[in-house]
Motif scaffolding. Structure first.
Motif, PDB file in Angstrom:
ATOM      1  N   UNK A 127     -56.061  80.222  -5.798  1.00  0.00           N
ATOM      2  CA  UNK A 127     -56.037  81.378  -4.373  1.00  0.00           C
ATOM      3  C   UNK A 127     -55.679  82.829  -5.636  1.00  0.00           C
ATOM      4  N   UNK A 128     -55.946  83.545  -5.579  1.00  0.00           N
ATOM      5  CA  UNK A 128     -55.168  84.228  -6.958  1.00  0.00           C
ATOM      6  C   UNK A 128     -55.008  85.413  -5.828  1.00  0.00           C
ATOM      7  N   UNK A 129     -54.709  85.210  -4.835  1.00  0.00           N
ATOM      8  CA  UNK A 129     -54.452  86.898  -4.170  1.00  0.00           C
ATOM      9  C   UNK A 129     -53.799  86.052  -2.583  1.00  0.00           C
ATOM     10  N   UNK A 130     -52.472  85.230  -2.953  1.00  0.00           N
ATOM     11  CA  UNK A 130     -52.278  84.656  -2.156  1.00  0.00           C
ATOM     12  C   UNK A 130     -51.423  85.280  -0.601  1.00  0.00           C
ATOM     13  N   UNK A 131     -51.206  85.096  -0.044  1.00  0.00           N
ATOM     14  CA  UNK A 131     -50.639  85.809   1.416  1.00  0.00           C
ATOM     15  C   UNK A 131     -49.140  86.300   1.170  1.00  0.00           C
ATOM     16  N   UNK A 132     -48.591  87.179   2.041  1.00  0.00           N
ATOM     17  CA  UNK A 132     -46.976  87.587   1.450  1.00  0.00           C
ATOM     18  C   UNK A 132     -46.261  86.138   2.329  1.00  0.00           C
ATOM     19  N   UNK A 133     -46.902  85.552   3.539  1.00  0.00           N
ATOM     20  CA  UNK A 133     -46.214  84.476   3.730  1.00  0.00           C
ATOM     21  C   UNK A 133     -46.124  83.198   2.983  1.00  0.00           C
ATOM     22  N   UNK A 134     -46.794  83.483   2.024  1.00  0.00           N
ATOM     23  CA  UNK A 134     -47.264  82.041   1.532  1.00  0.00           C
ATOM     24  C   UNK A 134     -46.294  82.342  -0.103  1.00  0.00           C
ATOM     25  N   UNK A 135     -46.114  83.802  -0.285  1.00  0.00           N
ATOM     26  CA  UNK A 135     -45.202  84.036  -1.366  1.00  0.00           C
ATOM     27  C   UNK A 135     -43.674  83.751  -0.757  1.00  0.00           C
ATOM     28  N   UNK A 136     -43.584  84.200   0.534  1.00  0.00           N
ATOM     29  CA  UNK A 136     -42.238  84.182   1.257  1.00  0.00           C
ATOM     30  C   UNK A 136     -41.839  82.334   0.881  1.00  0.00           C
ATOM     31  N   UNK A 137     -42.993  81.323   1.317  1.00  0.00           N
ATOM     32  CA  UNK A 137     -41.917  80.513   1.649  1.00  0.00           C
ATOM     33  C   UNK A 137     -42.025  79.833   0.055  1.00  0.00           C
TER      34      UNK A 137
END
Length: 353
Positions: A127-137
């Protein structure tokens, strides 16, 4: 679930790369070890030559699937870190051949109660472009292991790319093997697809199988790196990672103590990793080798051919600043030389091409 049934649960859990183990993964490892050792299919002997059991002695299919699902992992690193440490090549290899393995070989600075050695094998997706939610987690999950994130105008600017430009490698599990201790000695319990037969001996490389480096210098460089692993390609294509001890060295290579039955006889290409880490990954040290391993009745010898290493500064502020600057430079270089576009193209095309 029979031990040879293909059950591929979706990857649902996340693991910080290198030394970090999320607390939920720690709990999942405990659960998985209990299921595999007490109820999962087991080979019954260290060599794995016995036929795996096809029952779970009371463990239900749902329990096993839940344990596999909970132990599904995500390895992540920043795009910029990858570039700074030549990781694009690793990502490209994963995209071309997504069969990967992860070894849980130490519990230092973690929270798992289990002392089992766990080898997870599966199919990776990037996943080269993870969501903001995933980055926050990811940020939230890293706090127990890396400490609180630095904030402020300067820190926010410095760490922007390090925190926001991330690559996630999700691993959909095919098989999990568990040994009761971290040395991987004793019986092996397998959940998922059946453990394959040993691979055939490989043809020697044209430049020979002997050491191409100063073995004494290699032994000296790994002396202070206590965690040692050897990896080779299994018969079904998945990497097999085993813990080893270095018992000595001479002109032939590093002499290894390996749990019985975990290395097939003969010679083959193999990778060697030695590493060390302190709390919050301050003072991280690592050396990776490529080379040739030979297994005979007399013992196991590893002949190193190439060597690369890294060492993180043992000062947290200096390490944080270095990470931030490397992330900025790595992202700039990725966009400038086309690495980002090339990786995205590989993701779209898939491993078949």
């Amino acid at each position: 679930m029979a031990s040879d049934r293909r059950d591929r649960p979706a990857a649902a859990h996340e693991l910080q790369s290198l030394s970090e183990e999320h607390e939920r993964l720690d709990a999942a490892l405990d659960q998985l070890a209990a299921v595999a050792l007490n109820g999962g299919g087991t080979d019954g002997d260290p060599s794995g030559t016995a036929r795996p059991r096809t029952d779970h002695d009371g463990a239900s299919d749902a329990t096993v699937r839940t344990a596999l699902h909970a132990a599904a992992v995500t390895v992540r690193g920043t795009v910029s870190d990858c570039l700074a440490h030549e990781e694009p090549k690793k990502l490209e290899r994963i995209l071309h051949n997504p069969q990967v393995s992860l070894a849980y070989h130490t519990r230092e600075h973690g929270f798992a109660a289990s002392s089992s050695y766990v080898l997870a094998q599966g199919t990776a997706s990037v996943d080269l472009r993870p969501s903001r939610e995933r980055l926050a987690e990811l940020m939230r999950a890293s706090v127990p292991f890396l400490g609180e994130t630095r904030h402020g105008p300067l820190w926010d600017w410095l760490l922007r790319e390090y925190h926001q430009e991330r690559v996630f490698v999700d691993v959909e599990l095919e098989r999990v093997a568990v040994w009761e201790d971290l040395a991987a000695r004793g019986a092996r319990a397998v959940t998922g697809t059946t453990w394959p037969q040993p691979p055939r001996e490989q043809t020697a490389p044209k430049n020979g199988t002997g050491p191409r480096l100063d073995v004494t210098a290699v032994a000296r460089r790994i002396r202070r790196l206590p965690h040692r692993l050897l990896a080779y390609r299994g018969a079904d294509g998945f990497p097999v990672i085993v813990p080893v001890r270095v018992t000595g060295h001479d002109g032939a290579g590093l002499h290894l103590d390996v749990p019985r039955g975990l290395l097939p006889p003969g010679g083959r290409r193999a990778g060697f990793l030695a590493h060390a880490f302190e709390p919050q990954c301050v003072g991280l040290g690592m050396r990776t080798l490529t080379g040739w391993v030979t297994v005979t009745e007399e013992g196991t010898v590893y002949a190193p051919h190439t060597s690369k290493g890294l060492a993180a500064p043992p000062f947290k502020n200096l390490l944080t600043v270095s990470n931030g600057l490397l992330a900025k430079y790595g992202l700039w270089r990725a966009r400038r030389d086309g690495t980002s576009a090339r990786l995205q193209d590989l993701v779209v095309r898939g491993p078949a091409e």
